[in-house]
Design an enzyme around this catalytic site. Structure first.
Site, PDB file in Angstrom:
ATOM      1  N   LYS A 180       0.820  -1.215   0.000  1.00  0.00           N
ATOM      2  CA  LYS A 180       0.000   0.000   0.000  1.00  0.00           C
ATOM      3  C   LYS A 180       0.848   1.256   0.000  1.00  0.00           C
ATOM      4  CE  LYS A 180      -4.486  -1.643   1.179  1.00  0.00           C
ATOM      5  NZ  LYS A 180      -5.755  -1.485   1.861  1.00  0.00           N
ATOM      6  N   LYS A 240      -4.464 -10.442  -6.388  1.00  0.00           N
ATOM      7  CA  LYS A 240      -5.766 -10.758  -5.792  1.00  0.00           C
ATOM      8  C   LYS A 240      -6.830  -9.765  -6.258  1.00  0.00           C
ATOM      9  CE  LYS A 240      -6.291  -8.186  -1.551  1.00  0.00           C
ATOM     10  NZ  LYS A 240      -6.938  -8.103  -0.286  1.00  0.00           N
ATOM     11  N   LYS A 258     -11.003  -4.436  -4.327  1.00  0.00           N
ATOM     12  CA  LYS A 258     -11.989  -3.398  -4.627  1.00  0.00           C
ATOM     13  C   LYS A 258     -11.330  -2.067  -4.957  1.00  0.00           C
ATOM     14  CE  LYS A 258     -13.298  -3.476   0.227  1.00  0.00           C
ATOM     15  NZ  LYS A 258     -12.198  -3.108   1.086  1.00  0.00           N
TER      16      LYS A 258
END
Ligand code: ATP
Ligand code: LTN
Length: 336
Positions: free
Chosen positions: A120, A202, A205
């Site tokens: 992130k 993966k 969203k």
């Protein structure tokens, strides 16, 4: 275990989900479907982890809508607010408070090793904030406040759960038996749903390419279209293989939704092309998600019901959280 057994005899389960966007089929198969399955056997506490969501920048109006929407989705999935404690994390201030305490029992080095932090911070290089770094201490607080036996999460959260366990053991070693050390509960089927556009990543969203994920609330046509466009290979043989991540992912999804084993799926589509298979996967997923969407559309308009339920859920959660929090504070030496 008998459905009507007293709550005290049941093992405890705790899990949370971030309201950081449209929840996906990955969230559903990797986590939420299992939450519903656990509701009868365990004493469950489930929260919308809104405090976690601001580790990346959120627009206020959108965040507010997403918190409502995620809470409504929990109800639409069929979770029962009488049986389970359903609440919004920020409504129970002990989460943030215990997180501070736990951060003083967490090492900089161990947080630096978190792969999600590395991923992130690379993705949001302009906002590598302290919250993103210390996020596992907040997640540890979410968990430890409720003394759960099991924490159901997708495979990607395993590392964070390990830290929560390490913190609990460390704290207990100094102060005695304050926290329960929980076990991870990672569902076998659908544990990791991959992106439909890049099956080595993966399904997430927050992926900018909307064709890479299926939202739980997508309509039937959209779901079928996204599966038709899913990236596969040129072999045209429905078979699980490490060299065929795209088709393997679709088989895993179809298997998770229909309950058929991988071998059964391979047999069912033996000699058939990818076109037929992709359509079947799309239809099966659309069938599974349709009743959830219908229920969601009904609940989301009933603001009064939502408010009543998240308020009573927070009161119920706080009664438990407060006890654990005060015990930890007392052990550390604070004046209560
Ligand atoms: P983000 O994209 O914002 O990182 P996310 O889609 O990864 O979010 P989270 O809110 O981090 O979703 O995850 C909620 C739950 O869903 C977690 O238990 C996580 O393990 C599970 N989960 C998320 N994505 C997947 C996936 N692709 N496959 C299986 N489980 C998943
Ligand atoms: N970090 C998790 C969401 C989460 C969680 C938790 C899961 C926050 N607190 C406590 C289990 C237990 C995520 O991003 N998926």
């Amino acid at each position: 275990m008998c459905e009507n057994a007293p709550v005290e005899n049941k093992k405890k389960v705790l899990s949370c989900i971030q309201p950081s966007g449209m929840l996906t089929l990955g969230n559903y198969l990797g986590a939420l479907k299992n939450w519903v399955a656990m509701e009868n056997e365990f004493d469950c506490t489930y929260a919308v982890a809104d405090l976690h969501a601001i580790t990346v920048r959120q627009e206020p109006a959108k965040l507010r809508a997403q918190i409502h929407s995620t809470f409504a989705l929990l109800l639409a999935l069929g979770l029962d607010p009488e049986k389970s404690t359903l609440f919004i994390q920020s409504h129970v201030p002990e989460h943030a408070a215990l997180s501070w305490l736990l951060s003083c029992y967490t090492q900089f080095g161990e947080l630096s090793r978190m792969t999600q932090f590395k991923d992130k911070s690379a993705k949001h290089a302009d906002n590598v904030n302290v919250g993103l770094f210390s996020y596992p201490t907040l997640m540890a607080a979410d968990i430890l406040l409720y003394k759960p036996d099991f924490v159901p999460v997708g495979a990607d959260q395993k590392q964070h759960l390990e830290i929560a366990r390490d913190i609990a053991v460390r704290f207990n070693n100094i102060y005695g038996d304050v926290f329960t050390v929980p076990e991870p509960y990672i569902p076998k089927t659908g544990a990791r749903v991959m992106s439909l556009q890049d099956p080595t990543k993966k399904m997430s969203k927050s992926d900018e390419n909307a064709n890479s994920w299926v939202a739980i609330l997508d309509d039937r046509d959209t779901i079928i279209r996204k599966f038709k466009r899913a990236v596969t290979d040129s072999e045209a043989c429905v078979r699980v293989s490490e060299t065929k991540p795209g088709i393997s992912n679709l088989i895993a999804i179809y298997s998770a939704v229909t309950g058929k084993s991988f071998e059964e799926v391979e047999r069912e589509f033996d000699g058939k092309g990818y076109g037929d298979f992709k359509l079947a996967v799309g239809e099966a997923v659309a069938d599974e998600l349709a009743p959830i969407k219908a229920e969601y559309d009904r609940i989301i308009t009933d603001k009064k019901l939502l408010e009543d339920l998240y308020k009573s859920g927070a009161e119920r959660a706080e009664r438990v959280a407060r006890k654990t929090y005060l015990k930890a504070m007392k052990k550390v030496g604070f004046v209560l």
